[in-house]
Design a protein around this motif. Structure first.
Motif, PDB file in Angstrom:
ATOM      1  N   THR A  12       0.918  -1.531  -0.060  1.00  0.00           N
ATOM      2  CA  THR A  12      -0.015  -0.300   0.099  1.00  0.00           C
ATOM      3  C   THR A  12       0.850   1.308  -0.428  1.00  0.00           C
ATOM      4  O   THR A  12       2.026   1.186   1.530  1.00  0.00           O
ATOM      5  N   PRO A  13       1.104   1.739  -0.915  1.00  0.00           N
ATOM      6  CA  PRO A  13       1.680   3.032  -0.674  1.00  0.00           C
ATOM      7  C   PRO A  13       1.314   4.512   0.039  1.00  0.00           C
ATOM      8  O   PRO A  13       0.479   4.666   0.627  1.00  0.00           O
ATOM      9  N   GLU A  14       2.326   5.170   0.303  1.00  0.00           N
ATOM     10  CA  GLU A  14       2.277   6.005   1.286  1.00  0.00           C
ATOM     11  C   GLU A  14       2.760   7.239   0.525  1.00  0.00           C
ATOM     12  O   GLU A  14       2.646   8.410   1.309  1.00  0.00           O
ATOM     13  N   ILE A  15       2.913   7.166  -0.113  1.00  0.00           N
ATOM     14  CA  ILE A  15       3.733   8.080  -1.312  1.00  0.00           C
ATOM     15  C   ILE A  15       3.370   7.862  -2.674  1.00  0.00           C
ATOM     16  O   ILE A  15       2.933   6.987  -3.112  1.00  0.00           O
ATOM     17  N   ALA A  16       2.488   9.378  -3.025  1.00  0.00           N
ATOM     18  CA  ALA A  16       1.643   9.396  -4.787  1.00  0.00           C
ATOM     19  C   ALA A  16       3.211  10.197  -5.610  1.00  0.00           C
ATOM     20  O   ALA A  16       3.084  11.630  -4.676  1.00  0.00           O
ATOM     21  N   VAL A  17       2.469  10.815  -6.415  1.00  0.00           N
ATOM     22  CA  VAL A  17       3.114  11.063  -7.580  1.00  0.00           C
ATOM     23  C   VAL A  17       1.879  11.724  -8.424  1.00  0.00           C
ATOM     24  O   VAL A  17       1.517  10.723  -8.752  1.00  0.00           O
TER      25      VAL A  17
END
Ligand code: ZN
Length: 267
Positions: A12-17
């Motif tokens: 589960t990503p905690e970083i987004a672009v």
């Protein structure tokens, strides 16, 4: 088709672009597409979102209204952007989000944050930017009011250098947060806080005489509408100021706060 969402790495990503909040700012989209093609090995997962595909397709800033003024949005709204804003908040809720923009006002990259918190103070000096801007009282309706966001202005809208800058900025960010391996370079970073909008009268032609981030002295003419000069009452720093970048305003006036010193480099 409201927006495009992809992921590199598992979990589960905690970083987004985030790219393409504005449809006439293709620089970030190119950076995201390039990253998706390369599919680098990541140390933690990252979510990649291209927001306003409909506006990108038409090469316009927005379809119905400015997406970055309508957060938190509404799933039942009449306008495309309000529905999209709601979906974006759902998608980005748990992520520190890096959102790429471009402008008509300034070629050098700079960062925009809601306020200088610990995350911004730690990460922004590691980005190849020349300044950090606190929007504070002028953030209404922006993504950053809902989501933990670092915005970057990558350069002149539609330019090749903005696309290259977007790519460099995104990779520096992803390195700083530990998605990509490697080290970043830290630099001292001047911080500005927006204090006023600079309105413009309805006119046919507009001019701006000053450089963004360079102090304008009291009494100096800084812009004109149909040849009528506007003069500074007080000294200020222009930010995001351009003749035609926005419909109703030239841009913003800011004060200079401090210089964030880059932390002592690790060995
Ligand atoms: Zn934008």
């Amino acid at each position: 088709m409201l927006m495009r969402v992809a992921q590199i790495g598992s979990g589960t990503p905690e970083i987004a672009v985030l790219a393409g909040v504005h449809g006439d700012e293709p620089c970030g989209v190119r950076a995201v597409e390039r990253l998706l093609e390369e599919r680098p090995t990541v140390q933690r997962p990252v979510k990649l979102v291209v927001a306003n595909e409909k506006a990108l397709e038409r090469r316009v800033r927005f379809v119905d209204e400015d997406l970055n003024r309508v957060f938190p949005g509404d799933p039942d709204a009449e306008t495309h952007e309000r529905r999209l804003a709601h979906r974006l908040v759902e998608e980005l809720e748990d992520c520190l989000t890096f959102s790429m923009h471009s402008t008509q006002s300034y070629a050098d990259p700079f960062a925009i944050v809601d306020g200088v918190d610990e995350t911004a103070a730690r990460l922004c000096p590691q980005l190849p930017v020349t300044a950090m801007v606190e929007t504070e009282n002028f953030a209404e309706g922006r993504l950053m009011t809902e989501i933990d966001t670092i915005e970057v202005e990558c350069g002149q809208q539609g330019s090749e250098s903005a696309a290259q800058n977007a790519n460099r900025l995104m990779r520096a960010f992803l390195t700083a947060v530990g998605v990509l391996p490697g080290d970043t370079v830290s630099r001292d970073l001047p911080v500005f806080r927006l204090t006023d909008v600079v309105p413009k009268e309805p006119a046919d032609t507009y001019e701006v005489f000053v450089e963004n981030f360079t102090e304008v002295e009291a009494g100096a003419p800084f812009a004109a509408a149909d040849g009528n000069e506007q003069v500074a009452d007080e000294p200020f720093y222009p930010v995001l100021m351009s003749p035609y970048g926005y419909r109703d305003v030239f841009g913003y006036a800011a004060e200079k706060l401090e210089v964030l010193e880059s932390p002592t480099a690790a060995d």
